[in-house]
Design a protein around this motif. Structure first.
Motif, short mmCIF file in Angstrom:
data_model
loop_
_atom_site.label_atom_id
_atom_site.label_comp_id
_atom_site.label_asym_id
_atom_site.label_seq_id
_atom_site.Cartn_x
_atom_site.Cartn_y
_atom_site.Cartn_z
N ASP A 61 -18.15 60.60 -68.95
CA ASP A 61 -18.80 60.54 -67.67
C ASP A 61 -19.89 60.03 -67.57
O ASP A 61 -20.73 60.47 -67.97
N PRO A 62 -20.13 58.79 -66.80
CA PRO A 62 -21.34 58.28 -66.67
C PRO A 62 -22.62 59.06 -66.08
O PRO A 62 -23.25 59.02 -66.45
N THR A 63 -22.00 59.96 -65.32
CA THR A 63 -22.89 60.80 -64.77
C THR A 63 -23.33 62.18 -65.61
O THR A 63 -24.20 62.84 -65.38
N GLY A 64 -22.48 62.37 -66.85
CA GLY A 64 -22.96 63.16 -67.96
C GLY A 64 -22.50 64.59 -67.45
O GLY A 64 -22.84 65.65 -68.32
N ASN A 65 -21.71 64.84 -66.77
CA ASN A 65 -21.28 66.40 -66.54
C ASN A 65 -19.97 66.55 -66.72
O ASN A 65 -19.68 68.12 -66.81
N ASP A 66 -19.11 65.81 -67.02
CA ASP A 66 -17.71 66.15 -67.43
C ASP A 66 -17.33 65.65 -68.94
O ASP A 66 -17.96 65.01 -69.64
N LYS A 67 -16.33 66.31 -69.27
CA LYS A 67 -15.67 66.01 -70.46
C LYS A 67 -15.35 64.45 -70.42
O LYS A 67 -14.91 63.93 -69.64
N PRO A 68 -15.43 63.76 -71.74
CA PRO A 68 -14.54 62.42 -71.74
C PRO A 68 -13.42 62.49 -71.31
O PRO A 68 -12.59 63.35 -71.61
N LEU A 69 -12.92 61.25 -70.65
CA LEU A 69 -11.61 61.12 -70.18
C LEU A 69 -10.59 61.16 -71.40
O LEU A 69 -9.50 61.99 -71.41
N SER A 70 -11.03 60.54 -72.66
CA SER A 70 -10.06 60.72 -73.72
C SER A 70 -9.85 62.08 -74.11
O SER A 70 -8.84 62.39 -74.85
N TRP A 111 -8.67 66.69 -62.64
CA TRP A 111 -8.36 65.42 -62.86
C TRP A 111 -9.66 64.43 -62.38
O TRP A 111 -9.23 63.31 -62.24
N ALA A 112 -10.92 65.15 -62.13
CA ALA A 112 -11.93 64.47 -61.80
C ALA A 112 -12.07 63.04 -62.67
O ALA A 112 -12.38 62.07 -62.03
N SER A 113 -12.34 63.21 -63.87
CA SER A 113 -12.41 61.83 -64.94
C SER A 113 -11.34 60.93 -64.53
O SER A 113 -11.96 59.64 -64.65
N VAL A 114 -10.15 61.16 -64.16
CA VAL A 114 -9.20 60.08 -63.81
C VAL A 114 -9.59 59.24 -62.63
O VAL A 114 -9.61 58.10 -62.46
N TYR A 115 -9.78 60.26 -61.69
CA TYR A 115 -10.06 59.47 -60.32
C TYR A 115 -11.62 58.89 -60.27
O TYR A 115 -11.77 57.85 -59.42
N THR B 771 -12.06 61.48 -54.42
CA THR B 771 -13.09 60.31 -54.06
C THR B 771 -13.72 59.46 -55.06
O THR B 771 -14.43 58.66 -55.00
N GLY B 772 -13.61 60.22 -56.44
CA GLY B 772 -14.43 59.62 -57.47
C GLY B 772 -15.65 60.04 -57.65
O GLY B 772 -16.53 59.90 -58.63
N TYR B 773 -16.09 61.12 -56.64
CA TYR B 773 -17.23 61.75 -56.77
C TYR B 773 -16.93 63.35 -56.88
O TYR B 773 -16.00 63.54 -56.27
N ASN B 774 -17.96 63.94 -57.45
CA ASN B 774 -17.96 65.59 -57.34
C ASN B 774 -18.62 66.25 -56.11
O ASN B 774 -18.25 67.33 -55.69
N SER B 775 -19.69 65.38 -55.82
CA SER B 775 -20.40 66.12 -54.98
C SER B 775 -21.20 65.13 -53.96
O SER B 775 -21.28 63.97 -54.37
#
Lengths: 501, 1092
Positions: A61-70, A111-115, B771-775
């Protein structure tokens, strides 16, 4: 006195009027450590870096908050299947999925990392075409090639979503402003699969064959990658002739082959990566490590190989211990502690350190194509012998043991299905494919082979949970993840997937 | 900016030149002569300054007398005056009237005139732009003299203010030296954390925020709110502006209230040297009693066995083997260590302050220097501060004055290293750490070595979850160095004397903060290839701030009974912040502690970064105050604001305000009531706008990835364009009553207010992730922040020897959502099926702070107790006649409750505990809070003051109890778990231990406690030496005092401290949870103040 007043008054008025004009300019500030959209999208190099950015988002995650997609892809593909077991460090959410107790509150169903990657692709698709007006050195062919990469990647991402969640929200426009925010409902899986096919077909006609560098060819989407994706999607959609065609395109190109199963095989294929066998891999390297080391290492690791993998999938030749399936011990598994060695080894017997945890994540490789073709041929019917040949190619390379050869009748579709599926488990173990392979074969022809799935669950679920797990999986709705509850709270138009309502 | 500064100087220049140009040409050349003598003993006085002054009091020419007292002065203009002044004597000014000889006798000024204050006409309150006498104030404000607080041992003024002012809530983020404070005036009118009030020092705003993109390594920005580092002894008074009509004057950054701080200034008189000393000793009170090593080693195997059904395999988990044949494990894991004691020390602080003040007619000065040094109660924490301040006033003439103030502060703040989250802070790790572990390592032979025992990992996990706290306290580093200099220049020119005054202010603020951290391998024990080994961080943040303010104040001389003051003010603000940071790891040794030492930088968690941000605002203000007969007073104003944080479409906002005061007591019909000295009714309405917290948000920004892909750099859209973002506008409504009665001995202020925030700004509003964003940051709705405050100051006893004052303040505040965007979630994001979670809902028109959860009913004693019962209390029987046992979350989770499990009330009697059994458990909005205390003065020189503060009707989730009694992981637990359920039939309130399973600590009323309290906050005894003693000691003044703080707290709350932890309610879903593991420290302060 009055004169003075006038002078003062005049000066003030003058000063204020001066101010009003310079005010607007003074107030407009531009960021200096980033770039705005208005300044971006000027040159083809910028398209290139945006495309690279969307690939880079596959690594983490470029923003660094999520687990990596892999990591999600690994968990989604393996936790529900029968090849893993939990370690001491397992998280409750992981354990719940292993125990077939997935609730909408399970953080692994995010599913955030996919979107996120989809949005990066959408951004390129929306804004890159305007660059051709600004940069005269950009040709339409080049532009289309970039768009092909973005659309293929978007297609791949939606394909993961459809396989995991079935119906999901379909967003094909970039979110670039808060005016774009809306709360959209789910779109049916069938419609999304059509969109995926449209994306892949566009990519098929516009993607490049090569970027002129074999390493880059494995890390970015080429025409062959698109064909591999198409084969996978057709197989999922039960369109077997097109799947065979797509596989044949790759096979006949003579660009790929199986790596010889010698001592260096593991090191070449898995440690170094980007081998002749590879089609598309997420390119981790020493400045971007993956998360598998801490997840799979012996010291309070979270996930281990199930004992069943060595016993039943690869088997051991107790008579002659020189005979062994090279994909088993020292490749998929370190048998001393059942660690998943694919992501931990340098060679069959030396391991990585944490700072060398950059094993690539395999999306497609040649062996997968051969097995996909075999599966499609078997379903077309009457071409079982061809399928057997393909499987034998794989088995011979790996030195598969005789115990795993069930010698199915090439014309018996069911036996062949089981045989191909078992070979896929051996060949593609722990590459995030197992659950989807099982589900694809189980759901075919209106869940004709539901038994595959139920047998698998009776093997993998812990004793106390076995009955409830089997009962759950009798309902096809349970084969898809719930939508993470937070998404439902944030989007009233979203309806929870049927099993979890 | 240039243009602005240009303009500022231009307008000042016009002012300067004017009197010069207007000056009449000299008519004649006359030389004055004379002799100056002392009026009393007729002796000549040397060095008297004799000056020719013009009609504005400006010195044109001057000489001094010789040793005989003689002088000769050539006069330029016969219309001018001549003045004679000498320090310690009254100044004499005479018209020339054609005379050429002036023999003058000077009279010694008495002590009173030395300290004479310039301002006359009653106490005045300055809102930073114009000064209004207290009795004519139309706004809600509170004032506190710094003198009242100087006895306290606190390092900063905000700490000392805690609980002193009605409606001002100040809480510390921790008890460590230099910890940040959060200040809330009248609760919060925004649903974001971080709405601190604007601080205005000597009329200019003072930056207290650090840029959002600077992460200071690990801590949050709250931890750095130490930015308000003005030495308490330099402060003269603090005024809090509370209602919107008052804050409207200060514009967008003042939406959460204004704290006006005035520093001391020079006064006419001989140089006066003041020295104050404060010495403080602080002690950490006892923490929660925790299990010792033996008790812990019994608990853990039992806990694992309850989960797995088999005994813990001590072959693998040697931590609990207790095998004397394995001396390494036997010794290293066979201790009874009290980790908390091992990192705790007694804290000491010393505070020295030396100041000199004085001045003459023309120039006055105040200069001070302070040194503060503190060691905290946790090893490795402390604070050193050196500060100086020079405030100079120069009166060029009666019409031109200027002031320059320069303040410089240096701080060195060693803080404990924090790996990230609160749970990983040193005190929490020490509390949770296995007590059977040794601090220092025993070797294979069982001999104690001087090395710290820091295994790479054990059953509790590895860094950052656990580490050796003693090694961390001693060897890790986390220091914050601050250097701040604020020159402030002010000039004031009376264009028309006493009627039209132009003032110009310009203030520069250069603030450099450096953060150095180092994480040593000897504390984490991790293998040397990992990046958490010898990790060094260096972060540098520099803020450059230029602010200007130009005021034109017009006070026409009107007919009797009418007064009018009009103000036009133009303010600019330009703040630029630059940050640089570097993070490296794996230096060769734990002693090589700086990133400049060659070490590893590759890898995504090691990086070098820089940040840059700039904000500009402009404010244009018009304000007028009109009074008729001092009975009817009205104030109206409008402020226009522009902020660079908005896109061009929403950049400008204008915010009106109006406030009135009716002095009922001056009405003729009230004249007969002699007991009432003053009775006024006040009403105000005002708007103020709040700009977003982040710069550049109206652009769709693209950022570079933190890593490359196949060697190529990538770019991704990092934020969407926020074109809908607009001003958050606070509409404040305030009604107030002021009553002074019984010869000024009873003074009551009552305020009722409502601040309605429209277009609430919400940062990080979660949005659907497709949306591709969380917040996203968004204007989401409307919030009311309402309440009342009552302040009573009385003097019940006032005799010749005794004066007793008694002050009391009480307030109530509520936050209520009135409207909310559909994007805003309706309930908090939480999983009620998971342990430790509570539910909170967004309820329109209901106050924030309600807690929902299960109801705890003790522990299932045996199998029979777990049988489910229906509404009538009869056991539920299954279709085959079998017993049905209580289940959790049937059918999804379907856990069958076992004997020893926590029992929750099955509200709907369906045999399953699930979300349908969730009920209201309490509310975290204090019903009342306030403080009170007497001041007793005996014979004017012995004084005792005490202060209590309280909160009433306040429910808090006791998070510490939850984590120290859940027996869920391998963390150490409190001694309460010794009475846990172990065998069928045990009747207890503590469920069985079960590792990572079960539902024994669901969010229930078991942890919701009433945290009402009454705290004896401080008591001070002060003795001021009498004039007689002073004369002997040749001192001007001398006093000494002793203060004790945090003496005793009366509460039913079982947690560590009912006050310290919660930062208050910051949003509709805030569940105030007390996770503090240490109570506030008790302090004893000894101080001396003297001047000579």
């Amino acid at each position: 006195m009055t004169k003075r007043k006038i002078i003062v008054g005049f000066t003030i008025v003058l000063a204020f009027s001066m101010l009003a004009t310079s005010c607007k300019k003074w107030m407009t500030l531009q960021p200096q450590d980033g770039i705005t959209r208005q300044e971006f999208w000027q040159t083809k190099e910028q398209i290139q870096s945006a495309v690279t950015g969307s690939y880079a988002s596959l690594l983490g995650d470029p923003t660094g908050n999520d687990k990596p997609l892999s990591e999600y892809l690994f968990l989604w593909g393996e936790l529900r299947a029968d090849m893993i077991t939990n370690g001491l460090g397992v998280t409750n959410d992981e354990l719940d999925i292993i125990n077939v107790n997935t609730l909408p509150t399970n953080a692994n169903t995010k599913w955030a990392s996919v979107y996120r990657t989809i949005n990066y692709c959408n951004t390129i698709i929306d804004f890159a075409p305007s660059v051709i007006n600004n940069d005269k050195t950009l040709t339409q062919v080049q532009l289309n090639a970039y768009l092909a990469e973005a659309r293929a990647l978007r297609g791949l991402m939606y394909f993961y979503l459809v396989k995991s969640f079935r119906d999901v929200p379909l967003k094909l426009k970039a979110t670039s402003s808060d005016q774009d925010l809306q709360q959209i409902p789910k779109t049916s899986a069938d419609t999304i699969l059509k969109v995926i096919l449209a994306d892949l077909k566009y990519a098929d006609s516009n993607a490049v064959f090569s970027y002129g560098n074999s390493m880059v060819d494995k890390g970015r989407i080429t025409k062959y990658t698109v064909k591999a994706m198409l084969a996978d999607v057709y197989l999922w959609m039960d369109n077997y002739t097109d799947a065979v065609d797509a596989c044949n395109f790759i096979i006949n190109s003579n660009q790929f082959g199986l790596i010889k199963g010698d001592d260096g095989w593991f090191n070449t294929l898995y440690f170094k990566g980007n081998s002749a066998e590879s089609i598309f891999e997420f390119q981790y390297d020493n400045q971007k490590l993956n998360s598998f080391f801490s997840m799979l290492t012996t010291n309070r690791g979270r996930i281990y190989a199930s004992p069943y993998v060595m016993d039943q999938i690869y088997t051991i030749d107790y008579v002659d211990d020189t005979k062994k399936d090279i994909r088993g011990e020292g490749a998929s598994i370190r048998t001393s502690d059942n660690a998943i060695w694919k992501y931990l080894g340098v060679t069959s017997n030396t391991g990585r350190t944490q700072d060398a945890s950059f094993a690539h994540w395999f999306v497609y490789r040649y062996a997968d194509i051969l097995l996909m073709k075999a599966e499609a041929l078997n379903q077309i019917g009457g071409r079982g012998t061809e399928a057997i040949q393909l499987i034998n190619t794989i088995r011979n390379r790996a030195g598969a043991l005789a115990a795993t050869n069930t010698n199915p009748d090439p014309s018996n579709k069911n036996d062949m299905t089981d045989y191909i599926l078992a070979e896929r488990a051996r060949e593609l173990s722990f590459e995030g494919k197992r659950w989807y392979d099982v589900l694809r074969n189980a759901k075919r022809n209106n869940y004709e082979r539901k038994d595959i799935l139920l047998n698998m669950v009776s093997r993998s679920a812990p004793g106390a949970r076995q009955q409830s797990a089997i009962n759950k999986y009798k309902n096809p709705d349970a084969h898809y993840f719930p939508i993470y509850f937070n998404e439902l709270l944030l989007n009233p138009n979203l309806v929870q997937n049927p099993f979890y309502k | 900016m240039k243009k602005l500064v240009c303009y500022l100087f231009l307008s000042m220049l016009v002012g300067f030149l004017q009197p010069v140009l207007a000056q009449d040409a000299p008519t004649t050349q006359i030389t004055l002569r004379g002799k100056i003598t002392d009026k009393k003993d007729k002796s000549p006085i040397a060095h008297v300054s004799v000056a020719e002054v013009d009609k504005d009091g400006r010195i044109v020419r001057g000489v001094t007398t010789d040793i005989e007292g003689n002088y000769a002065l050539r006069i330029t203009n016969t219309k001018h005056k001549i003045s004679f002044s000498y320090i310690g004597y009254k100044t004499i000014e005479e018209d020339l009237q054609g005379k050429t000889t002036f023999n003058v006798q000077l009279e010694i000024a008495n002590a009173n005139s030395l300290n004479e204050v310039i301002v006359v006409g009653g106490r005045r309150t300055d809102n930073g732009n114009m000064s209004v006498s207290d009795k004519n104030l139309t706004i809600a404000s509170a004032k506190i003299q710094a003198k009242d607080l100087e006895e306290m041992g606190s390092s900063s003024i905000d700490q000392a203010l805690q609980g002193r002012l009605a409606g001002v809530d100040i809480t510390a983020s921790s008890g460590d030296p230099g910890a940040g404070m959060s200040i809330r005036i009248r609760g919060t009118s925004s649903i974001n954390a971080g709405t601190n009030p604007l601080i205005v020092v000597d009329g200019m705003p003072y930056e207290t925020a650090i840029p959002s993109d600077f992460n200071f390594g690990t801590a949050d920005d709250q931890g750095y709110a130490q930015l308000l580092n003005i030495a308490p002894s330099d402060i003269k008074e603090i005024v809090v502006l509370k209602d919107a009509a008052a804050t409207a004057m200060w514009g967008s950054r003042a939406a959460s209230g204004v704290l006006l701080i005035s520093t001391k200034r020079g006064i006419i008189g001989k140089p006066s040297l003041n020295y104050t000393f404060k010495g403080t000793m602080s002690k950490q009170p006892e923490t929660i009693p925790m299990l010792n090593g033996n008790q812990y080693s019994n608990l853990i195997p039992e806990e694992v066995m309850n989960r797995t059904g088999t005994p813990l395999n001590t072959q693998n988990v040697k931590e609990f083997a207790y095998d004397p044949n394995d001396p390494y494990y036997y010794n290293n894991y066979g201790q009874n260590t009290n980790w908390i004691d091992a990192i705790t020390q007694t804290g000491y602080a010393q505070d020295h302050n030396l100041s000199i003040t004085g001045g003459g007619q023309k120039a006055r000065y105040f200069a001070s220097m302070g040194y503060f040094n503190q060691t905290g109660t946790t090893i490795g924490t402390g604070l050193t501060r050196i500060n100086t301040r020079i405030n100079l006033d120069y009166i060029v003439s009666e019409r031109i004055k200027f002031r320059t103030d320069i303040a410089y502060t240096f701080t060195d703040n060693p803080k404990g290293y924090s790996p990230g989250s609160t749970a990983q802070e040193i005190r929490n790790v020490a509390l949770n750490k296995m007590p059977n572990m040794s601090i220092y390592e025993y070797n294979e032979q069982g001999i104690l070595t001087p090395n710290f025992f820091s295994p790479a990992a054990n059953i509790q996990g590895q860094y950052p979850v656990t580490y050796n706290p003693v090694a961390m306290a001693n060897a890790a580093k986390n220091r914050v160095y601050g250097n701040r200099i604020t020159p402030h220049f002010n000039i004031s020119y009376e264009i028309i004397p006493r009627t039209l005054i132009l003032t110009g202010d310009i203030q520069f603020d250069i603030n450099s903060t450096k953060n150095n951290t180092f994480l040593p391998q000897i504390a984490t024990g991790r293998p040397v290839t990992e990046t958490v080994v010898n990790r060094a961080y260096n972060g540098d943040y520099d803020g450059f701030n230029v602010q200007s303010k130009t005021n034109l104040l017009y006070t026409p001389q009107l007919k009797e009974n009418h007064t009018l003051t009009t103000l036009v003010s133009f303010q600019t603000y330009d703040n630029k912040t630059i940050s640089n940071q570097a993070l490296t790891s794996n230096s060769a040794s734990s002693l090589l502690q700086d990133p400049s030492v060659p070490s590893r930088t590759q890898n995504q968690d090691l990086n070098i970064g820089a940040g840059y941000a700039q904000t500009r605002t402009i404010g244009l203000l018009w304000n007028a105050q009109y009074a008729y007969k001092e009975r009817y007073i009205i104030n109206a104003g409008i402020r226009m604001d522009a902020s660079s944080r908005f896109g061009p479409a929403n950049r400008y906002g204008s915010f009106p305000s109006i406030s009135t005061r009716w002095r009922v007591s001056s009405e003729p019909f009230m004249k007969s009531i002699k007991q009432i000295n003053e009775l006024s009714l006040r009403a105000s309405y005002g708007q103020s706008g709040n700009a977003p917290r982040y710069d550049y948000s109206f652009y769709n920004n693209y950022a570079s990835n933190g890593w490359s892909y196949q060697g190529q750099g990538g770019v991704f859209p990092s934020s969407m364009e926020l074109s809908n973002l607009k001003w958050e506008v606070i509409h404040g409504l305030n009604f107030g009553v002021n009553l002074i009665a019984f010869k000024q001995r009873v003074n009551i202020d009552l305020e009722v207010y409502r601040n309605r925030t429209k277009d609430l700004l919400f940062y990080g509003l979660q949005i659907p992730s497709f949306t591709g964003y969380n917040s996203v940051d968004m204007n989401v709705g409307m919030l009311d922040n309402q309440g009342w405050e009552l302040n009573i100051m009385t003097t019940p006893i006032k005799t010749k020897d005794w004066v007793v004052d008694f002050n009391f303040n009480i307030s109530q505040n509520q936050n209520i959502i009135r409207e909310m965007s559909p994007f805003y979630p309706k309930q908090n994001v939480t999983a009620l099926t998971a342990n430790g979670q509570y539910q909170a809902f967004l309820q329109i028109n209901n106050p924030f702070g309600s807690i929902y959860g299960y109801r705890f009913q003790g522990v299932y004693a045996d199998k029979a107790a777990t049988i489910a019962t229906d509404a009538k209390g009869a056991p539920i029987i299954g279709p085959n006649g079998q017993s049905v046992y209580m289940r959790f979350n049937y059918p999804q989770t379907d856990y069958v409750f076992q004997p020893g499990d926590a029992k929750y009330e099955d509200i709907n009697k369906d045999g399953s505990i699930d979300y349908k059994d969730v009920v209201y458990l309490g509310n975290s909005n204090p019903k009342l809070s306030g403080g009170f205390g007497p001041n007793i003065t005996f014979k004017g020189n012995f004084k005792i003051s005490a202060f209590f503060n309280f909160r009433y009707g306040y429910d808090v989730v006791n998070g510490t109890q939850m984590t120290t009694t859940n027996m869920y992981g391998f963390n150490n637990q409190s001694t309460a778990v010794l009475r846990r359920w172990r065998n069928p039939g045990d009747v207890t309130d503590i469920p069985r231990a079960i590792w990572n399973a079960g539902f024994n600590w669901l969010g229930s009323d078991r942890y919701v406690e009433d945290a009402s309290f009454l705290r004896f906050r401080s008591i001070t005894a002060r003795y001021t030496f009498t004039a007689k003693t002073l004369k002997k000691l040749k001192l001007k003044s001398l006093s000494t005092y002793l203060t004790a703080e945090n003496l005793i707290t009366f509460t039913k709350y079982t947690g560590q401290d009912p006050e310290v932890a919660p930062r208050g309610i910051s949003g509709p879903f805030t569940i105030v949870t007390d996770n503090s593991t240490t109570p506030p420290v008790s302090m004893i302060t000894f101080g001396i103040a003297t001047s000579f």
